[in-house]
Design an enzyme around this catalytic site. Sequence first.
Site, PDB file in Angstrom:
ATOM      1  N   MET A  74       0.814  -1.133  -0.101  1.00  0.00           N
ATOM      2  CA  MET A  74      -0.081   0.009   0.029  1.00  0.00           C
ATOM      3  C   MET A  74       0.972   1.231  -0.038  1.00  0.00           C
ATOM      4  SD  MET A  74      -3.367  -0.959   1.928  1.00  0.00           S
ATOM      5  CE  MET A  74      -2.635  -0.605   3.756  1.00  0.00           C
TER       6      MET A  74
ATOM      7  N   HIS B 246       9.493  -3.559   3.325  1.00  0.00           N
ATOM      8  CA  HIS B 246       8.665  -3.725   2.033  1.00  0.00           C
ATOM      9  C   HIS B 246      10.017  -4.058   1.088  1.00  0.00           C
ATOM     10  CE1 HIS B 246       5.504  -0.988   3.296  1.00  0.00           C
ATOM     11  NE2 HIS B 246       4.906  -1.928   2.950  1.00  0.00           N
TER      12      HIS B 246
ATOM     13  N   GLY C 178       4.962 -10.152   4.459  1.00  0.00           N
ATOM     14  CA  GLY C 178       5.725 -10.016   5.660  1.00  0.00           C
ATOM     15  C   GLY C 178       4.963 -10.549   6.801  1.00  0.00           C
TER      16      GLY C 178
ATOM     17  N   LYS D 222       5.090  -9.686   9.740  1.00  0.00           N
ATOM     18  CA  LYS D 222       4.424  -8.732  10.553  1.00  0.00           C
ATOM     19  C   LYS D 222       3.233  -8.841  10.714  1.00  0.00           C
ATOM     20  CE  LYS D 222       4.015  -4.329  10.122  1.00  0.00           C
ATOM     21  NZ  LYS D 222       2.262  -4.238  10.677  1.00  0.00           N
ATOM     22  N   ASP D 223       2.502  -9.149   9.551  1.00  0.00           N
ATOM     23  CA  ASP D 223       1.076  -9.139   9.521  1.00  0.00           C
ATOM     24  C   ASP D 223       0.910 -10.842   9.306  1.00  0.00           C
ATOM     25  OD1 ASP D 223       0.449  -6.460   9.209  1.00  0.00           O
ATOM     26  OD2 ASP D 223       1.346  -6.376   7.559  1.00  0.00           O
TER      27      ASP D 223
ATOM     28  N   SER E 260       4.380   1.220   8.045  1.00  0.00           N
ATOM     29  CA  SER E 260       4.266   2.269   7.525  1.00  0.00           C
ATOM     30  C   SER E 260       3.563   3.437   8.548  1.00  0.00           C
ATOM     31  CB  SER E 260       3.098   2.376   6.239  1.00  0.00           C
ATOM     32  OG  SER E 260       3.889   1.391   5.328  1.00  0.00           O
TER      33      SER E 260
HETATM   34  O1  PAF Z   1      -0.198  -5.692   3.614  1.00  0.00           O
HETATM   35  C1  PAF Z   1      -0.302  -4.717   3.129  1.00  0.00           C
HETATM   36  O2  PAF Z   1       0.171  -4.044   2.769  1.00  0.00           O
HETATM   37  C2  PAF Z   1      -1.844  -4.921   2.324  1.00  0.00           C
HETATM   38  O3  PAF Z   1      -2.644  -5.781   3.458  1.00  0.00           O
HETATM   39  C3  PAF Z   1      -1.911  -5.916   1.167  1.00  0.00           C
HETATM   40  C4  PAF Z   1      -1.736  -7.188   1.202  1.00  0.00           C
HETATM   41  C5  PAF Z   1      -0.951  -4.902   0.237  1.00  0.00           C
HETATM   42  C6  PAF Z   1      -3.314  -5.866   0.610  1.00  0.00           C
HETATM   43  O4  PAF Z   1      -3.676  -4.654   0.284  1.00  0.00           O
END
Ligand code: PAF
Length: 254
Positions: free
Chosen positions: A30, A37, A147, A149-150, A186
């Site tokens: 995003m 990233h 990642g 993190k999520d 971010s």
């Molecule tokens: O992790 C993210 O930045 C968002 O959830 C993703 C995977 C780009 C989907 O919008």
Amino acid sequence: MKVLQKATKTQDFCRAVRAAGEQLGFVPTMGALHRGHLSLVERAKQENLRVAVSIFVNPTQFDDREDLQNYPQNYDSDQEALRNAGVDLLFLPAYDEIYADTYRYRISENKMSREMEGAHRPGHFDGVLTVVMKLLNIIHPHRAYFGEKDWQQYLLVRDMARTFFLDTEIIPCPLVREDDGLAMSSRNARLTAEYRRTAPKLYEILSRKGSAEEKRQELLRAGFEVDYVVKRNGRILAAAVLGNVRLLDNVPAN
Ligand code: PAF
């Protein structure tokens, strides 16, 4: 680096890559790119001849309008960073390109997506899974990088890919931290100086010995609002808020 805004042009580009027998890696983002990233992009570069990145601030995954409005955007510096990283294609769609259906169609998971992040952000994972499915269908990469993190997002995307027989391998990549331990995100840019000093305590407290409930209590004492601290599959996962910034982190359970 080719920059494309249209889905059909992006599909043509990616089809040509596959037709040439070249491996294609994909990093969905995003924007507001940070070292986390770029570590995904680096991994994608190591494992594929071609790398595509998308930047799309996906409104359907924001349950909170203010969070969406305040989401940081740095398109110029993002493009420069991706060019320097040797990315081949940047897909930069507008809302109507992705949601011509105005979100009438969506992917919904009805178990894990309702827990943890999902319990605090209704509809969040419907938005994430729907946009990831669309992006994977447009880019059709051999591998896509997410990642850790999520963590919950990674598990849900991995299981969605299996469930719908997608032929993209979903690759988890290690969380990247600042020197003081704060997980890169971010949203960190929105922390006040005082909250920025408190924020690394999230990692520090999660890494200590003790139960999830003990860690929750310690976080409260350190000044966090705590959405959850839970132990799942050998990991401790947490979401905690400082000011109006929600921080996620996870560590191996000890
Ligand atoms: O992790 C993210 O930045 C968002 O959830 C993703 C995977 C780009 C989907 O919008």
